[in-house]
Scaffold this active site. Structure first.
Site, mmCIF file in Angstrom:
data_model
loop_
_atom_site.group_PDB
_atom_site.id
_atom_site.type_symbol
_atom_site.label_atom_id
_atom_site.label_comp_id
_atom_site.label_asym_id
_atom_site.label_seq_id
_atom_site.Cartn_x
_atom_site.Cartn_y
_atom_site.Cartn_z
ATOM 1 N N SER A 152 0.704 -1.072 -0.118
ATOM 2 C CA SER A 152 0.049 0.063 -0.027
ATOM 3 C C SER A 152 0.700 1.271 -0.065
ATOM 4 O O SER A 152 2.005 1.046 0.050
ATOM 5 C CB SER A 152 -0.878 -0.010 1.297
ATOM 6 O OG SER A 152 -0.206 -0.025 2.428
ATOM 7 N N ASP A 197 -1.665 -1.771 -3.837
ATOM 8 C CA ASP A 197 -2.941 -1.530 -3.289
ATOM 9 C C ASP A 197 -3.581 -0.067 -3.452
ATOM 10 O O ASP A 197 -2.826 0.979 -3.832
ATOM 11 C CB ASP A 197 -2.908 -1.865 -1.887
ATOM 12 C CG ASP A 197 -4.162 -2.512 -1.089
ATOM 13 O OD1 ASP A 197 -5.153 -2.506 -1.913
ATOM 14 O OD2 ASP A 197 -4.208 -2.495 0.017
ATOM 15 N N HIS A 198 -4.742 0.279 -2.802
ATOM 16 C CA HIS A 198 -5.226 1.454 -2.806
ATOM 17 C C HIS A 198 -4.354 2.654 -3.275
ATOM 18 O O HIS A 198 -3.445 3.094 -2.547
ATOM 19 C CB HIS A 198 -6.003 1.950 -1.609
ATOM 20 C CG HIS A 198 -7.267 0.861 -1.392
ATOM 21 N ND1 HIS A 198 -8.537 1.038 -1.741
ATOM 22 C CD2 HIS A 198 -7.159 -0.246 -0.722
ATOM 23 C CE1 HIS A 198 -8.985 0.281 -1.473
ATOM 24 N NE2 HIS A 198 -8.374 -0.652 -0.619
ATOM 25 N N ASP A 236 -7.589 3.478 -7.073
ATOM 26 C CA ASP A 236 -8.559 3.758 -6.120
ATOM 27 C C ASP A 236 -9.454 5.156 -6.314
ATOM 28 O O ASP A 236 -9.026 6.035 -5.654
ATOM 29 C CB ASP A 236 -8.343 3.712 -4.765
ATOM 30 C CG ASP A 236 -9.795 3.792 -3.857
ATOM 31 O OD1 ASP A 236 -10.790 3.947 -4.550
ATOM 32 O OD2 ASP A 236 -9.542 3.526 -2.466
ATOM 33 N N GLU A 257 -11.856 0.651 -8.475
ATOM 34 C CA GLU A 257 -12.965 0.307 -7.557
ATOM 35 C C GLU A 257 -14.192 0.852 -7.909
ATOM 36 O O GLU A 257 -14.075 2.286 -8.002
ATOM 37 C CB GLU A 257 -12.353 0.677 -6.191
ATOM 38 C CG GLU A 257 -13.208 0.526 -5.138
ATOM 39 C CD GLU A 257 -12.774 0.439 -3.671
ATOM 40 O OE1 GLU A 257 -11.494 0.240 -3.539
ATOM 41 O OE2 GLU A 257 -13.514 1.015 -2.485
ATOM 42 N N GLU A 260 -8.406 1.860 6.205
ATOM 43 C CA GLU A 260 -6.878 1.362 5.769
ATOM 44 C C GLU A 260 -6.091 2.404 5.657
ATOM 45 O O GLU A 260 -6.296 3.281 4.803
ATOM 46 C CB GLU A 260 -7.340 0.348 4.579
ATOM 47 C CG GLU A 260 -6.231 -0.562 4.347
ATOM 48 C CD GLU A 260 -6.312 -1.320 3.307
ATOM 49 O OE1 GLU A 260 -6.419 -2.517 3.695
ATOM 50 O OE2 GLU A 260 -6.304 -1.159 2.068
ATOM 51 N N HIS A 296 -12.943 -2.538 5.574
ATOM 52 C CA HIS A 296 -11.572 -2.836 5.878
ATOM 53 C C HIS A 296 -11.442 -2.852 7.678
ATOM 54 O O HIS A 296 -12.113 -2.269 8.283
ATOM 55 C CB HIS A 296 -10.618 -1.550 5.401
ATOM 56 C CG HIS A 296 -10.465 -1.503 4.226
ATOM 57 N ND1 HIS A 296 -10.564 -0.379 3.207
ATOM 58 C CD2 HIS A 296 -9.907 -2.402 3.133
ATOM 59 C CE1 HIS A 296 -10.261 -0.755 2.095
ATOM 60 N NE2 HIS A 296 -9.900 -1.851 2.135
ATOM 61 N N GLY A 297 -10.645 -3.537 7.980
ATOM 62 C CA GLY A 297 -10.488 -3.927 9.248
ATOM 63 C C GLY A 297 -11.343 -5.105 9.969
ATOM 64 O O GLY A 297 -12.235 -5.474 9.029
ATOM 65 N N HIS A 351 -12.117 -7.125 -1.166
ATOM 66 C CA HIS A 351 -11.447 -6.111 -0.309
ATOM 67 C C HIS A 351 -11.918 -6.371 1.174
ATOM 68 O O HIS A 351 -13.269 -6.661 1.244
ATOM 69 C CB HIS A 351 -11.327 -4.566 -0.699
ATOM 70 C CG HIS A 351 -10.616 -4.291 -2.026
ATOM 71 N ND1 HIS A 351 -9.557 -3.229 -1.668
ATOM 72 C CD2 HIS A 351 -10.576 -4.653 -2.907
ATOM 73 C CE1 HIS A 351 -8.943 -3.178 -2.600
ATOM 74 N NE2 HIS A 351 -9.360 -4.016 -3.543
ATOM 75 N N GLY A 352 -11.436 -5.857 2.057
ATOM 76 C CA GLY A 352 -11.806 -5.848 3.371
ATOM 77 C C GLY A 352 -12.280 -7.463 3.804
ATOM 78 O O GLY A 352 -13.226 -7.806 4.520
ATOM 79 N N GLY A 353 -11.203 -8.337 3.345
ATOM 80 C CA GLY A 353 -11.707 -9.746 3.553
ATOM 81 C C GLY A 353 -11.464 -10.232 5.179
ATOM 82 O O GLY A 353 -11.917 -11.087 5.368
ATOM 83 N N ASN A 373 -8.137 -9.647 -0.679
ATOM 84 C CA ASN A 373 -6.908 -8.657 -0.180
ATOM 85 C C ASN A 373 -7.034 -9.280 1.520
ATOM 86 O O ASN A 373 -8.302 -9.334 2.047
ATOM 87 C CB ASN A 373 -7.231 -7.379 -0.397
ATOM 88 C CG ASN A 373 -7.087 -6.755 -1.669
ATOM 89 O OD1 ASN A 373 -6.692 -7.587 -2.419
ATOM 90 N ND2 ASN A 373 -7.228 -5.410 -1.757
ATOM 91 N N ASP A 409 -5.001 -8.033 5.079
ATOM 92 C CA ASP A 409 -3.986 -7.075 5.755
ATOM 93 C C ASP A 409 -4.223 -7.245 7.286
ATOM 94 O O ASP A 409 -3.449 -7.776 8.031
ATOM 95 C CB ASP A 409 -4.190 -5.702 5.415
ATOM 96 C CG ASP A 409 -3.078 -4.870 5.764
ATOM 97 O OD1 ASP A 409 -2.031 -5.588 6.142
ATOM 98 O OD2 ASP A 409 -2.986 -3.672 5.522
ATOM 99 N N THR A 410 -5.333 -6.888 7.811
ATOM 100 C CA THR A 410 -5.831 -6.632 9.223
ATOM 101 C C THR A 410 -5.331 -8.249 9.912
ATOM 102 O O THR A 410 -4.744 -8.051 10.798
ATOM 103 C CB THR A 410 -7.286 -6.277 9.504
ATOM 104 O OG1 THR A 410 -7.435 -5.334 8.685
ATOM 105 C CG2 THR A 410 -7.398 -6.086 11.163
#
Ligand SMILES: [Zn+2]
Length: 342
Positions: free
Chosen positions: A53, A95-96, A131, A161, A169, A212-213, A249-251, A271, A273-274
């Site tokens: 990112s 990423d974004h 994005d 997107e 994020e 996200h998160g 996203h935000g998976g 994606n 991340d968290t």
């Protein structure tokens, strides 16, 4: 294997779409986290995607430099060098990147690939995300079409997107009023505009309530059916070949049912991340608690160098993150599906 080339990357995506599985796309911001992803993918015999990112790139370049493109280049070069030691294919993605930072991130990275191609070298990245979800759709797509034309000339895939991923994020927070569910009308417009760039390939992050998160259960209302409606609309209008290569996203924190439903509707990249951030940090916390008097110099003692050498806890963190990557691979039905034949 070396980092996937364009042809291999396209084949990876086609296979995923056909067989209803997806690649984990894991955010990294250091050599250790990049190595964790490679380890997790290789141990699962799965190909996958490493992504950086803007904040991850800035971090990787060092706190006094804070150059997002430079840090992303550093990580990508590291992955190019070590990927050959792992029996899988990996692709590199960014990423974004919002419109206001394109000139500091995606554009210099595309230029870097253009420079390399002119010198007869392979691409640095395989794909980049633009994005424009904070812009009206028309402006979003005006920028995306131009970028896609340029990416296509250098065999780069563009991710865009439509709709907005909620939550936060990298310090970018979605508005409370944001459009969390993409509509078939919006995605038809995406297909019409981006389809005008002949032969080019793109990913679509269509949103279906993703955030996200990670939040407590009940906070997020995912509606994967939105993806189905978008695919059916585009197929009716432009034929089966026009079905989107979708990105989830935000998976982090999603249920297995929701993930599998999304895969059935054509999600080929998810994606993460968290959840991998947590896995990494969890192992470090464990180390610190277990070795309290070794990592600290308590009451005039000298501590234990073996415990406070950063390699000790970073190795545990690498292993723990790799395990979380392996779980993602299983969740996405990608285990054992590498295209690499050793
Ligand atoms: Zn995202």
């Amino acid at each position: 294997m070396p980092v996937a080339d364009y042809k291999t990357y396209c084949k990876m995506i086609d296979r995923a779409k056909e067989k209803h599985f997806a690649y984990p796309a894991i955010n990294v911001s250091s050599l250790t986290t990049a190595n964790a992803v490679l380890k997790g993918l290789a141990e699962s015999k799965s190909d996958g995607i490493i992504q950086v990112s803007t904040g991850g790139g800035a971090f990787a370049s060092g706190s006094s430099v804070k150059d997002m493109a430079l840090g992303a280049i550093s990580i990508a070069e590291h992955v190019h060098r070590v990927a050959g030691r792992y029996p899988i294919f990996v692709a590199l993605h960014t990423d974004h990147c919002q419109a206001k930072v394109l000139d500091n991130y995606v554009i210099p990275l595309i230029q870097e690939t253009e420079r390399r191609r002119t010198a007869g070298l392979p691409n640095l990245f395989n794909s980049h995300m633009f994005d424009g979800s904070d812009l009206p759709l028309k402006e979003n797509l005006d920028i995306a079409v131009k970028l896609l034309e340029r990416c296509h000339r250098s065999e780069l895939i563009l991710e865009i997107e439509a709709g907005v991923v909620g939550g936060e994020e990298d310090g970018i927070k979605a508005e409370a009023s944001a459009k969390l569910y993409t509509t078939p009308e919006d995605t038809l417009e995406v297909a019409r505009r981006l389809g005008s760039v002949k032969g080019a390939r793109y990913f679509l992050a269509a949103t279906f309530g993703n955030v996200h998160g990670v939040y407590k259960p009940g906070h997020v209302k995912l509606r994967p059916k939105v993806l189905k409606e978008c695919q059916e609309a585009v197929e009716r209008e432009y034929g089966k070949a026009a079905r989107f290569d979708l990105v989830f996203h935000g998976g982090s924190g999603s249920s297995l049912e929701e993930i599998h439903e999304a895969l059935d509707y054509g999600v080929v990249k998810m994606n993460l991340d968290t959840d991998t951030q947590y896995a990494f940090t969890r192992a470090i916390v464990d180390h610190m608690f277990k070795n309290y008097s070794g990592v600290l110099k308590v009451d005039g003692e000298v501590g234990n160098k073996k415990n406070y050498d950063p390699r000790s806890y970073l190795a545990s963190a690498e292993a723990a993150m790799a395990e979380r990557v392996k779980q993602a691979v299983r969740d996405l039905r990608a285990a054992g599906k590498t295209m690499f034949k050793g």
